[in-house]
Motif scaffolding. Structure first.
Motif, PDB file in Angstrom:
ATOM      1  N   VAL A  47       0.834  -1.199   0.000  1.00  0.00           N
ATOM      2  CA  VAL A  47       0.000   0.000   0.000  1.00  0.00           C
ATOM      3  C   VAL A  47       0.868   1.248   0.000  1.00  0.00           C
ATOM      4  O   VAL A  47       0.641   2.209  -0.754  1.00  0.00           O
ATOM      5  CB  VAL A  47      -0.949  -0.001   1.219  1.00  0.00           C
ATOM      6  CG1 VAL A  47      -1.603   1.375   1.394  1.00  0.00           C
ATOM      7  CG2 VAL A  47      -2.007  -1.072   1.057  1.00  0.00           C
ATOM      8  N   ILE A  48       1.864   1.229   0.808  1.00  0.00           N
ATOM      9  CA  ILE A  48       2.732   2.413   0.910  1.00  0.00           C
ATOM     10  C   ILE A  48       3.506   2.636  -0.381  1.00  0.00           C
ATOM     11  O   ILE A  48       3.661   3.757  -0.854  1.00  0.00           O
ATOM     12  CB  ILE A  48       3.680   2.257   2.116  1.00  0.00           C
ATOM     13  CG1 ILE A  48       2.847   2.340   3.398  1.00  0.00           C
ATOM     14  CG2 ILE A  48       4.744   3.339   2.116  1.00  0.00           C
ATOM     15  CD1 ILE A  48       3.616   1.990   4.648  1.00  0.00           C
ATOM     16  N   ILE A  49       3.961   1.533  -0.960  1.00  0.00           N
ATOM     17  CA  ILE A  49       4.690   1.675  -2.232  1.00  0.00           C
ATOM     18  C   ILE A  49       3.798   2.336  -3.276  1.00  0.00           C
ATOM     19  O   ILE A  49       4.196   3.278  -3.963  1.00  0.00           O
ATOM     20  CB  ILE A  49       5.167   0.299  -2.742  1.00  0.00           C
ATOM     21  CG1 ILE A  49       6.290  -0.209  -1.845  1.00  0.00           C
ATOM     22  CG2 ILE A  49       5.650   0.393  -4.186  1.00  0.00           C
ATOM     23  CD1 ILE A  49       6.708  -1.632  -2.167  1.00  0.00           C
ATOM     24  N   ALA A  58       1.199   4.182  -2.763  1.00  0.00           N
ATOM     25  CA  ALA A  58       0.901   5.562  -2.386  1.00  0.00           C
ATOM     26  C   ALA A  58       2.041   6.499  -2.748  1.00  0.00           C
ATOM     27  O   ALA A  58       1.838   7.640  -3.139  1.00  0.00           O
ATOM     28  CB  ALA A  58       0.622   5.636  -0.883  1.00  0.00           C
ATOM     29  N   ILE A  59       3.243   5.996  -2.619  1.00  0.00           N
ATOM     30  CA  ILE A  59       4.400   6.858  -2.888  1.00  0.00           C
ATOM     31  C   ILE A  59       4.722   6.922  -4.365  1.00  0.00           C
ATOM     32  O   ILE A  59       4.991   7.972  -4.928  1.00  0.00           O
ATOM     33  CB  ILE A  59       5.627   6.353  -2.094  1.00  0.00           C
ATOM     34  CG1 ILE A  59       5.328   6.442  -0.603  1.00  0.00           C
ATOM     35  CG2 ILE A  59       6.869   7.178  -2.427  1.00  0.00           C
ATOM     36  CD1 ILE A  59       6.396   5.820   0.272  1.00  0.00           C
ATOM     37  N   VAL A  60       4.687   5.764  -5.030  1.00  0.00           N
ATOM     38  CA  VAL A  60       5.101   5.709  -6.429  1.00  0.00           C
ATOM     39  C   VAL A  60       4.036   6.293  -7.349  1.00  0.00           C
ATOM     40  O   VAL A  60       4.351   6.897  -8.373  1.00  0.00           O
ATOM     41  CB  VAL A  60       5.416   4.256  -6.835  1.00  0.00           C
ATOM     42  CG1 VAL A  60       5.729   4.167  -8.312  1.00  0.00           C
ATOM     43  CG2 VAL A  60       6.585   3.754  -6.018  1.00  0.00           C
ATOM     44  N   PRO A 116       1.999   9.009  -7.436  1.00  0.00           N
ATOM     45  CA  PRO A 116       2.144  10.387  -7.909  1.00  0.00           C
ATOM     46  C   PRO A 116       3.367  10.602  -8.787  1.00  0.00           C
ATOM     47  O   PRO A 116       3.396  11.507  -9.604  1.00  0.00           O
ATOM     48  CB  PRO A 116       2.276  11.194  -6.604  1.00  0.00           C
ATOM     49  CG  PRO A 116       1.660  10.332  -5.566  1.00  0.00           C
ATOM     50  CD  PRO A 116       1.942   8.930  -5.976  1.00  0.00           C
ATOM     51  N   VAL A 117       4.370   9.771  -8.620  1.00  0.00           N
ATOM     52  CA  VAL A 117       5.563   9.924  -9.455  1.00  0.00           C
ATOM     53  C   VAL A 117       5.297   9.435 -10.861  1.00  0.00           C
ATOM     54  O   VAL A 117       5.702  10.049 -11.839  1.00  0.00           O
ATOM     55  CB  VAL A 117       6.744   9.143  -8.832  1.00  0.00           C
ATOM     56  CG1 VAL A 117       7.977   9.227  -9.731  1.00  0.00           C
ATOM     57  CG2 VAL A 117       7.057   9.700  -7.452  1.00  0.00           C
ATOM     58  N   VAL A 143       5.602  11.958   2.893  1.00  0.00           N
ATOM     59  CA  VAL A 143       4.651  11.211   2.078  1.00  0.00           C
ATOM     60  C   VAL A 143       3.551  10.621   2.946  1.00  0.00           C
ATOM     61  O   VAL A 143       2.367  10.673   2.607  1.00  0.00           O
ATOM     62  CB  VAL A 143       5.381  10.099   1.300  1.00  0.00           C
ATOM     63  CG1 VAL A 143       4.386   9.190   0.599  1.00  0.00           C
ATOM     64  CG2 VAL A 143       6.333  10.716   0.295  1.00  0.00           C
ATOM     65  N   HIS A 160      -0.631  11.388   2.828  1.00  0.00           N
ATOM     66  CA  HIS A 160      -1.634  10.350   2.614  1.00  0.00           C
ATOM     67  C   HIS A 160      -2.458  10.072   3.858  1.00  0.00           C
ATOM     68  O   HIS A 160      -3.084   9.025   3.974  1.00  0.00           O
ATOM     69  CB  HIS A 160      -0.947   9.078   2.095  1.00  0.00           C
ATOM     70  CG  HIS A 160      -0.450   9.259   0.700  1.00  0.00           C
ATOM     71  ND1 HIS A 160      -1.171   8.870  -0.391  1.00  0.00           N
ATOM     72  CD2 HIS A 160       0.660   9.862   0.242  1.00  0.00           C
ATOM     73  CE1 HIS A 160      -0.514   9.191  -1.486  1.00  0.00           C
ATOM     74  NE2 HIS A 160       0.614   9.801  -1.122  1.00  0.00           N
ATOM     75  N   ALA A 219      10.157  -0.514   1.982  1.00  0.00           N
ATOM     76  CA  ALA A 219       9.368   0.319   1.067  1.00  0.00           C
ATOM     77  C   ALA A 219      10.157   1.534   0.623  1.00  0.00           C
ATOM     78  O   ALA A 219      10.184   1.883  -0.564  1.00  0.00           O
ATOM     79  CB  ALA A 219       8.077   0.756   1.761  1.00  0.00           C
ATOM     80  N   VAL A 266      11.291   2.499  -3.200  1.00  0.00           N
ATOM     81  CA  VAL A 266      10.957   3.784  -3.818  1.00  0.00           C
ATOM     82  C   VAL A 266      12.224   4.506  -4.258  1.00  0.00           C
ATOM     83  O   VAL A 266      12.316   5.039  -5.364  1.00  0.00           O
ATOM     84  CB  VAL A 266      10.158   4.663  -2.835  1.00  0.00           C
ATOM     85  CG1 VAL A 266      10.024   6.071  -3.376  1.00  0.00           C
ATOM     86  CG2 VAL A 266       8.796   4.046  -2.593  1.00  0.00           C
TER      87      VAL A 266
END
Lengths: 275, 344
Positions: A7-9, A11-13, A15-16, B10, B14, B31, B35
């Motif tokens: 989920v975090i991946i 969420a972060i990726v 928008p990129v 980040v 969120h 994670a 990223v």
């Protein structure tokens, strides 16, 4: 735990990888698309003058017949150029053969750039009194079928498709400068450049002495603006002419221009086949 | 901003409570690592990564002048013109000048590719500098990107000068000072040690356009602006910078080591070559700022007469390849001789 990581991946990726406007729209903040005029990352409007420090001998005077130095031409092109006859061009009403888009920005002169409308940049030249229309978005004449157009629809300036190129929103980590000052502000990509692809051309001359380009030539330009700390503005147009019929390699030049404060030196002069 | 701070920002965006980010657990660290890996892979698509070797492909006549006195379009001052016309290329044979390199603008007018190397900060791995490697007669250029100031005007000057750079969008701009005197158009015209060169590097796909604006209060009346176009190549033809070893080249200099080859004012033997060959008036041949503006053409119109057609040294297509020899190995589709495809 694995699920949380995924989920975090995402969420972060997300928008990129996704376009920013799409993300904004999903958040309930739809933004109307801006017109090319409103979205222009650089302001090209105004009067510009050619600075002729390169290829002077072929640009400032009409070079002698048969002088093809610096042109990677095909044998077929040499035959055409060897038959160059300005009187014949005048008689045929083709004095503007050396003012077509692939050659125009190398012709010493001034040009005036304005927005004709929200999607069209207009470039007028005083030398040869030509007008180029650089259209953003969908161009009425489909470029893909340009080769099928009958010759009479072709023009010296062809059909130009324009597009703004803007820096990527995220500067790659290792390309970010190592600032000596710890409190240096983060790098904010600004500016951009203009890409123009022109087809549907009427065959003409790359040089006044008859070095030809064919009607199938494709002209690709990148317009880069540079503002100096002293207020001067310079423009470099990286120009690629791709014409396998007459050129053995893609022809690359980069004429440069300096912005002028006004049009006081504007000097409209009709096309000439001889000078 | 470090990776933990990025992570925390980040998470905040969120809607997650910040407290979760204060002591990231192993999964969270993974994670962040993933990223970071994804983001760091981005330069493969970046417009602004200049790393690599860029082959010169522009069609302009930078440095390609044939006649010794060809100052066409050069905005020389009176001093700059006098300096150019007094110069004898044999001066480079004097022992003390044989290892004299060209000034930084030679990166634009010289014949060899530009080799860009990224120099990372040893601690942060961020971009500390771009280095353009030198070649046989051009010193390397280190473009410092970390905001350091230029040295005092009293600092020593070098052949490569001192250069700082900055991004302006996708354009790399760089300013060089502290270079030594040198000739700026392959032995035609000079820049002094007070000159400043401002570059802009614009990359579009595999094409790199370099614009140079040279300013010099001694030898130029206006900025001298040049461009060159390069293409990224994996098969470069480089000429590496190597140690220079002076040797005696000319008998006259051996017999008279104090001799400094030069021409006295008005005595340059090639002064009229351009006029004789191309009918270009002498006042244009010797340059000056007015000669680079379009309105100068008006002054030429009544003076210039097109010379007879070119007969030799005219460029054009290469001569036709000889027919392949009869016999073995000359079958259809075989190239006739060495070389094969035409190169720019």
């Amino acid at each position: 735990m694995k699920r949380a990581v995924l989920v975090i991946i995402c969420a972060i990726v997300g928008p990129v990888l996704l376009d920013r406007p799409i993300v904004e729209a999903q958040r309930g903040n739809p933004q109307p698309p801006r017109t090319p005029k409103a979205a222009a990352p650089i302001d090209l409007t105004g009067y510009w003058v050619s600075i002729v420090t390169q290829d002077w001998r072929w640009r400032m005077v009409t070079p002698r017949k048969g002088d093809y130095q610096g042109v990677q031409m095909t044998p077929e092109a040499a035959k055409v150029a060897d038959a160059w006859d300005p009187a014949k061009d005048e008689a045929a009403g083709e004095q503007c053969k050396s003012y077509g888009a692939p050659a125009l920005m190398m012709v010493p002169g001034r040009f005036h750039i304005t927005w004709q409308d929200d999607t069209t940049l207009k470039v007028e030249t005083d030398a040869g009194m030509q007008t180029r229309l650089l259209r953003f978005g969908n161009v009425q004449t489909p470029l893909d079928s340009a080769r099928d157009k009958p010759a009479e629809t072709r023009t010296w300036q062809g059909v130009s498709q324009a597009q703004w190129l803007t820096p990527r929103p995220n500067v790659p980590l290792q390309l970010r400068p190592a600032d000596r000052a710890a409190d240096a502000p983060p790098l904010r990509p600004t500016g951009g450049s203009l890409q123009v692809v022109t087809r549907n051309l009427r065959a003409g001359y790359l040089r006044k002495n008859g070095v030809p380009y064919s009607e199938n030539a494709v002209l690709t330009e990148h317009w880069d603006l540079y503002k100096r700390p002293n207020g001067e503005e310079w423009l470099t147009i990286t120009t690629q002419v791709d014409d396998p019929q007459y050129l053995r390699n893609v022809r690359l030049t980069a004429p440069m221009f300096k912005k002028e404060p006004n049009g006081s030196k504007w000097d409209p002069t009709p096309c000439s086949a001889r000078w | 901003m470090g990776p933990d701070a990025v992570f925390g920002k980040v998470v905040e965006e969120h809607g997650m409570p910040r407290a979760h980010s204060q002591e990231p657990k192993a999964g969270f660290r993974i994670a962040v690592l993933i990223v970071a890996t994804i983001l760091s892979a981005a330069p493969a698509f970046a417009q602004v990564d200049l790393t690599g070797t860029w082959q010169r492909v522009g069609a302009s006549d930078n440095g390609a002048a044939r006649e010794p006195v060809d100052l066409l379009g050069m905005p020389l001052s009176a001093d700059g013109r006098a300096k150019a016309l007094s110069y004898d290329i044999a001066a480079l044979s004097a022992t003390e000048r044989q290892c004299q390199m060209y000034p930084p603008i030679y990166a634009i007018v010289g014949p060899f590719p530009l080799q860009f190397v990224m120099v990372p900060d040893p601690v942060t791995q961020k971009l500390l500098a771009w280095k353009i490697l030198g070649w046989g007669d051009r010193d390397e250029t280190m473009i410092w990107m970390d905001g350091r100031p230029h040295p005092s005007k009293y600092a020593p000057h070098s052949h490569g000068g001192f250069t700082t750079g900055a991004w302006e969008g996708d354009t790399l701009t760089a300013v060089t000072t502290h270079a030594k005197l040198g000739d700026i158009k392959r032995h035609r015209g000079f820049s002094s040690d007070r000159a400043t060169l401002t570059y802009s590097f614009n990359r579009h796909g595999d094409i790199l356009t370099v614009t140079g604006i040279l300013e010099d209060p001694v030898y130029l009346a206006e900025p001298y602006v040049l461009t060159e176009v390069f293409r990224l190549t994996t098969n470069p033809n480089n000429f590496p910078l190597t140690a220079c070893e002076p040797i005696e080249e000319l008998p006259t200099l051996h017999e008279n080591p104090a001799l400094v080859p030069h021409y006295l004012p008005g005595k340059h033997p090639a002064m009229n070559e351009m006029t004789q060959r191309y009918n270009i008036p002498l006042e244009a041949v010797v340059g000056g700022p007015e000669t680079m503006y379009p309105e100068y053409r008006k002054t030429l119109k009544d003076k210039y007469v097109m010379p007879p057609p070119c007969k030799e040294g005219c460029g054009g297509p290469p001569p036709a390849a000889p027919p392949p020899p009869a016999g073995r190995g000359a079958g259809a589709g075989q190239p006739a001789g060495r070389g094969g495809a035409q190169q720019p």
